[in-house]
Design a protein around this motif. Sequence first.
Motif, PDB file in Angstrom:
ATOM      1  N   LEU A  40       5.247  -2.969  11.328  1.00 55.28           N
ATOM      2  CA  LEU A  40       6.375  -3.528  10.376  1.00 55.28           C
ATOM      3  C   LEU A  40       5.895  -3.960   9.199  1.00 55.28           C
ATOM      4  N   GLY A  41       4.550  -4.140   9.078  1.00 52.36           N
ATOM      5  CA  GLY A  41       4.182  -4.488   7.560  1.00 52.36           C
ATOM      6  C   GLY A  41       3.889  -3.491   6.894  1.00 52.36           C
ATOM      7  N   ASP A  42       3.627  -2.251   7.427  1.00 59.47           N
ATOM      8  CA  ASP A  42       3.590  -0.977   6.812  1.00 59.47           C
ATOM      9  C   ASP A  42       4.845  -0.631   5.848  1.00 59.47           C
ATOM     10  N   VAL A  43       5.954  -1.044   6.467  1.00 59.67           N
ATOM     11  CA  VAL A  43       7.149  -0.603   5.669  1.00 59.67           C
ATOM     12  C   VAL A  43       7.351  -0.878   4.378  1.00 59.67           C
ATOM     13  N   GLY A  45       4.657  -3.415   2.862  1.00 58.39           N
ATOM     14  CA  GLY A  45       3.392  -4.056   2.437  1.00 58.39           C
ATOM     15  C   GLY A  45       3.521  -5.492   2.688  1.00 58.39           C
ATOM     16  N   LEU A  46       4.364  -6.184   3.077  1.00 58.38           N
ATOM     17  CA  LEU A  46       4.406  -7.564   3.670  1.00 58.38           C
ATOM     18  C   LEU A  46       4.069  -7.699   4.942  1.00 58.38           C
ATOM     19  N   TYR A  47       2.970  -8.307   5.340  1.00 59.65           N
ATOM     20  CA  TYR A  47       2.497  -8.308   6.658  1.00 59.65           C
ATOM     21  C   TYR A  47       2.633  -9.599   7.362  1.00 59.65           C
ATOM     22  N   HIS A  48       3.734  -9.850   8.178  1.00 56.69           N
ATOM     23  CA  HIS A  48       4.076 -11.115   8.623  1.00 56.69           C
ATOM     24  C   HIS A  48       3.563 -11.192   9.920  1.00 56.69           C
ATOM     25  N   HIS A  49       3.511 -12.626  10.551  1.00 57.22           N
ATOM     26  CA  HIS A  49       3.177 -12.856  11.913  1.00 57.22           C
ATOM     27  C   HIS A  49       4.117 -13.885  12.375  1.00 57.22           C
ATOM     28  N   ALA A  65      20.159   8.902  19.693  1.00 59.83           N
ATOM     29  CA  ALA A  65      19.728  10.325  19.695  1.00 59.83           C
ATOM     30  C   ALA A  65      19.017  10.763  18.484  1.00 59.83           C
ATOM     31  N   ASP A  66      19.057   9.877  17.339  1.00 62.80           N
ATOM     32  CA  ASP A  66      18.487  10.222  16.297  1.00 62.80           C
ATOM     33  C   ASP A  66      17.107  10.267  16.289  1.00 62.80           C
ATOM     34  N   SER A  67      16.443  11.373  15.771  1.00 65.27           N
ATOM     35  CA  SER A  67      14.843  11.582  15.865  1.00 65.27           C
ATOM     36  C   SER A  67      14.034  10.468  15.249  1.00 65.27           C
ATOM     37  N   GLU A  68      14.792  10.053  13.941  1.00 64.08           N
ATOM     38  CA  GLU A  68      14.109   9.130  13.234  1.00 64.08           C
ATOM     39  C   GLU A  68      14.706   7.518  13.362  1.00 64.08           C
ATOM     40  N   ARG A  69      15.211   7.513  14.878  1.00 62.30           N
ATOM     41  CA  ARG A  69      15.773   6.196  15.063  1.00 62.30           C
ATOM     42  C   ARG A  69      14.460   5.070  15.161  1.00 62.30           C
ATOM     43  N   GLU A  70      13.322   5.347  15.818  1.00 64.55           N
ATOM     44  CA  GLU A  70      12.273   4.878  15.988  1.00 64.55           C
ATOM     45  C   GLU A  70      11.987   3.964  14.815  1.00 64.55           C
ATOM     46  N   LYS A  71      11.742   4.814  13.764  1.00 56.41           N
ATOM     47  CA  LYS A  71      11.245   4.487  12.424  1.00 56.41           C
ATOM     48  C   LYS A  71      12.382   3.469  11.751  1.00 56.41           C
ATOM     49  N   LYS A  72      13.417   3.889  11.963  1.00 56.89           N
ATOM     50  CA  LYS A  72      14.767   2.986  11.527  1.00 56.89           C
ATOM     51  C   LYS A  72      14.650   1.735  12.090  1.00 56.89           C
ATOM     52  N   LEU A  77      13.579  -4.199  12.097  1.00 59.22           N
ATOM     53  CA  LEU A  77      13.004  -5.359  12.630  1.00 59.22           C
ATOM     54  C   LEU A  77      12.180  -6.040  11.601  1.00 59.22           C
ATOM     55  N   HIS A  78      11.514  -5.214  10.667  1.00 64.56           N
ATOM     56  CA  HIS A  78      10.896  -5.810   9.563  1.00 64.56           C
ATOM     57  C   HIS A  78      11.709  -6.522   8.563  1.00 64.56           C
ATOM     58  N   ARG A  79      13.063  -6.075   8.235  1.00 69.07           N
ATOM     59  CA  ARG A  79      13.766  -6.773   7.376  1.00 69.07           C
ATOM     60  C   ARG A  79      14.334  -8.044   7.931  1.00 69.07           C
ATOM     61  N   LEU A  80      14.473  -8.042   9.313  1.00 71.75           N
ATOM     62  CA  LEU A  80      14.779  -9.338   9.871  1.00 71.75           C
ATOM     63  C   LEU A  80      13.603 -10.149   9.960  1.00 71.75           C
TER      64      LEU A  80
END
Length: 292
Positions: A40-43, A45-49, A65-72, A77-80
Motif C-alpha cells: 500500500l505504501g508503494d503506491v 511512498g507514504l507508508y502507514h501502519h 474481471a479486470d486483470s488490473e483489479r488487484e492493483k486498483k 485501500l491506500h487512499r482510504l
Amino acid sequence: MSLTDDLTTSGGTIPGPATPYQGDIARYWDHEARPVNLRLGDVDGLYHHHYGIGEIDREAIGDPADSEREKKVVAELHRLESAQADVLLSHLGDIRADHTLVDAGCGRGGSMVMAHQRFGCRVEGLTLSTQQADFGNKRAAELGIGEFVRSRVHNMLDMPFETGTVAGSWNNESSMYVDLHDLFAEHSRVLSVGGRYVTITGCWNPRYGQPSKWVSQINAHFECNIHSRREYLRAMADNRLVPQAVIDLTPDTLPYWELRATTSLVTGIEEAFINSYKDGSFQYVLIAADRV
C-alpha cells in the motif's frame, strides 16, 4: 554512517526497552514486513501502519474481471488509509510552521510526512522499532524533508521533549500497547497549555459487557491490549486532557475491511475486525482533547 548511528550520535545512546514486554513489541515490529503495509505504501511512498476510512470508489477499482483489479484495489485501500490520517490531522487545530508535533508510535512515518506537508512544521516520531525509525528517516531524507521530519527509537511513556514545548501530539492505532494513564500523563507533560492531543484507536465497547472473542483474537494477533472507550475518557480526565470531539468512525472503517478481505493481502485477522464491528463489541473511535 547508518541512520541508527546518526540517531545515536545526535540524540545520545538509543535507550533499550524499559520492560520485557517493550522488548517483545520492538522485536515484533522490527521483523514485521506484511505486504499489506508495504504494497500500500508503494503506491505513492507514504507508508502507514493504520487502517482506512471512507466509502469505496467502485469506479476506481473497476470490474471484478479486470486483470488490473488487484492493483486498483491496493491503490484504493491506500487512499482510504491516507484519508484516515488526513482526518486525524484535521483535528489538531491551528498548527503553525514554527510548531512541533509528536507522533507517538510513528510506524514507518507516513502520517508524519503528511503532517509536515500540511502544516510546514517540525514533526518528531517515536517508535520502539529500530527498523521502523530507519525506514522513516530514510524516506524523509529521500523527500528532502529530513531536517523537519525525524523518527527516533524511544519510549512514548518517557518522551525526549521538554515540558510544555509541543503544540500537538497523537497516537494513531498505537495506544493499545501501553497503560493509558502513563501515556496521557506524558502527553499532558509535553503539550503546551491549549495544545491538542488526538487519537484514533480501536476500543472495546463497554456496552457489550466485556471484550468479545473477536477482540481477544485481535489482541493475540498484534500482541497488544485493547482498552475500552471508557478507559480512554477516564485516563484523559485524570491527566488534564479535556475531550473536544469524540467521533465513532466504525461505520466509516467497515468498508475498508470488507474490501481488504477480498484481496491477496489478507492476514487472517480481517474476520475478527469485520465481525466485531458488526456485532458492536468493537469500535473505531477518534478522540481529540485539549491540554488545560
